[in-house]
Structure formats: C-alpha cells, structure tokens
Design an enzyme around this catalytic site. Sequence first.
Site, PDB file in Angstrom:
ATOM      1  N   ALA A 101       0.821  -1.211   0.000  1.00 63.44           N
ATOM      2  CA  ALA A 101       0.000   0.000   0.000  1.00 63.44           C
ATOM      3  C   ALA A 101       0.853   1.258   0.000  1.00 63.44           C
ATOM      4  O   ALA A 101       0.555   2.221  -0.723  1.00 63.44           O
ATOM      5  CB  ALA A 101      -0.926  -0.011   1.220  1.00 63.44           C
ATOM      6  N   HIS A 137      16.974   5.107  26.533  1.00 63.12           N
ATOM      7  CA  HIS A 137      17.002   3.872  27.328  1.00 63.12           C
ATOM      8  C   HIS A 137      15.964   3.963  28.442  1.00 63.12           C
ATOM      9  O   HIS A 137      15.884   4.987  29.117  1.00 63.12           O
ATOM     10  CB  HIS A 137      18.389   3.666  27.948  1.00 63.12           C
ATOM     11  CG  HIS A 137      18.434   2.489  28.887  1.00 63.12           C
ATOM     12  ND1 HIS A 137      18.500   1.191  28.426  1.00 63.12           N
ATOM     13  CD2 HIS A 137      18.412   2.424  30.253  1.00 63.12           C
ATOM     14  CE1 HIS A 137      18.524   0.376  29.472  1.00 63.12           C
ATOM     15  NE2 HIS A 137      18.467   1.097  30.590  1.00 63.12           N
TER      16      HIS A 137
END
Length: 460
Positions: free
Chosen positions: A314, A439
């Site tokens: 798509a 993190h």
Amino acid sequence: MNFDVIVLGSGPGGYIASIRSAQLGMKTAVIEKDSLGGVCLNWGCIPTKSILNSAKILQEIKKNKKLFGINQIKVDFSQILSKSRNIVDKMRKRVSFLMKKNGIHVIHGEAKLKKGKKIEIFRDKQKIEECYASHIIIATGGKPKIEKKFKQNQKKIIGYKEALSLSKLPKKMIIIGSGSIGLEFSYFYHSMGTEVILIELFPKLFPSGDEEISDQIKFIFDKIGIKSYVSSFIKKINYTDQGIIVDIENSKKNITIEAEIVLSAIGTIPNINIGLEEIGIQTKDGFIVVDERYRTNIEGYYAIGDVIKGPSLAHVASNEAISCIENIKELNPQKIDYGNIPKCVYCSPEIASVGYTEKQAKEKGYKIKVGKFPFHSIGKSICDENIEGFVKVIFDEKYDEWLGCHMIGNNVSELISEVVVARKLEATNYEIMGSIHPHPSLSESILESIFHAYGKSIHF
C-alpha cells in the site's frame, strides 16, 4: 463529463492520486466499483491489522491471567470480526470526507476504457454514463491469486476476503503460502483456537525474507503449535460434507490432511480487465508496462500500484500516486528508491525488513559485515515480557553502506523507519553509533546490532 484527471480505483494508490491531483488544481474524478479505500482499507491492511491486534491482546491476557486474577477466557469470534468491520467503516468515512473536502467527483461503477480518452461506466452491467479526461490513471489494484485446481469449491477454498468474514470459527484450517498474508492469518486463527496447518512450496517459511528470519519464524510457529510443511505442494483435493481432504506431496513424504476449510494465500494478480486491449496499452506477464514517470505506451494513460511490476504494498502505491501526479504537473518529484522500501508482517512476532538480505548482498558481490542483537538482551523487551527475536544489520565492508536490515520481534514495524531514513541519508555505521538512543527502548537494538557488526558490542 470532462475532467483533467480520472483515477480508476480508490485504493491507497487511487485515492491518494486523486487528492494530490485536486490539491494541484486539476478537476478530478475517481471511479470505484466497490467501496472507497479499495482492498487495503476494506479487506486488507486495515481489517487484518485490527484482528491481529485482537489476537495479540488475547495472548497478553492469557500470559498475564494469574497476575490479574483472570480464571476463564472466552473468545467471541464474531465480535472480533465485527470490531474490524467497525474500524473499516470509520476509515471509509474518513476517505469519503477527504474526497468531499478536496472537491473530488466520486463515481460508483465499473469502468471500461474506450478510445478517445473516453471511459464508460457500468452499474449492474448497465451503462450509466461516460466520462472524458486529459489524463487517466489506472489504479485498479490486485485480486487474490487462486490456482485453477482450487476454484472448484469457493466455500471450502477461500481467499483473504472470505477469511475476514467467516460466520464461525473453523476447528481446523489449511493455509497455502507463507508470505505476509499466510503468516498473519496463521497467527490469527491459531490464536483464536483453530488448528492451523501451513503449506509452503519453498524450502523455508517466509521465502522472500532473510534466511535467519525465516528460521526464527519457523521455530516460533513450531513452539506455539502452528504446524508447517515446507518444500510441499497440494497434489489432490477431495471434498466431503464435513470439509476437505488434501493430499500434500512433501520432499520427505506424502501427507494427507483433513480440514474444514483451506485459505489460499499465494499472492495477488493485477486487476486489469478494464479494456486495455482496445486502447492498445502494453502489458507484460500480466502487468501494465510503464516508464519511470508511470506513463504507459499510450499518451495520457498512466498506471500505479499493484497493476504494475513491483512491490505489492500500500505504501508503495501511495508514493507512486504522488509521484505520478506531480510528474503530470511537471514538478520534478523525487524518484522512488525501490531498493529502500520497508516491508512488514504483522503476525506475532512481527517481521520488518529493508534492503538486501545477507544472501542477496553476497550474490551482488559485496564483502559484508553482519551484526545481530537479540531482544532478550534489551531491558525494554524484558520489561515488556516480549524477548523473542532479534535485529540483524548488513553493511558493506568497503564503504560502510548500510545494505540491509532485518528484524523479528515485538513492534519491529515501528522500528524499521529509522533504518529507511538512515539509508536514504546514506548514513554509515559512524553516524549511527554516534547517535544516542533512549534507554530503555526497543530502538537500542538497532544501535547494539551495529556495535556487534563492528566488534564494539557492550551487551552481547
């Protein structure tokens, strides 16, 4: 009725083309024989991702039922499918709103091309009107590929459309083909409680993927109970009152399997029965032939998406749509880099990739550096309790070009765009390793895999 642009089809190629055309001041019409949004919105990407999301929620509940004191889980299959149809309705209304907002003339009917830039429109096989345009864009998409031997009984051998609208959950299902459609429906129906058997002609599941990804998805499917037979094909089919009996020829042995239903997931073919012969538009191997500006061999006719050779995706069709329209207006758009197209599979674990596989890179003559990093070594994955899978990167040893990246794991479809952008900007390992990642996060796995490729791994 006369238009500057008429687009045939309103899928992710067609409706995007019509919007961009209208934005650039051209009088635009879209002709659609079914529902706005095409296969992608109505029977492909959107409803499939909805049911897969339901399956993933179910698996999370099962995994954590003791944590939350859940004793019994009952699946309402019809409600899951109903939810997906409700989402489709919302998205379709959104596309309809965009058509109105941009002043696009929507015509519902089946289009047939005629000479002189004329298009005849039929509804219930009756001609209702005809239109003319300076530019005609063919964006009629694809349809399920069903082998002739499978067409004898369309109630027991189905395609993806029927798989999204079954009246009841089958107890046992055979799925033919382990591309994205086959893998996604295998995971969904297995999660719902159906016994799934997956048949693949090639020696590995997900044959278009990197070999290590293929091995990993086979390992995971085996572990959760999805049976699969590779190097196998259907030799004979017999129908019974209860279902279907399939004889499978395997590289090692012949197998007979009885099931309620068979899902054919062997791909799609272009939907181009629209009168190309009368216009003289050239085709090759069933696809419309176009140049780099999506022009056919006949002036004023263009083609984009699944009707032309290329990735049947798509997001590719949408980008081709914009490029085609902007070329018509002589805006000199960027050319699409077909070597940098992300491809995703939304089963669990997800698969995402871009660029060359390791095998392809070697066949191209590159000397490569390969790095891998497992999700079981990432803090975010451990916290999420989704530790299966890994990220694999492939770099050219000589120039540090990022040749490819392949991922399998939780939410990797959200990670691959970083790689696409980095490759577009021609980033080397030096730039990526100097880019700090948050993190804890899944994106650390990309950084860590590059560290591994260059002998600088900290956590592996």
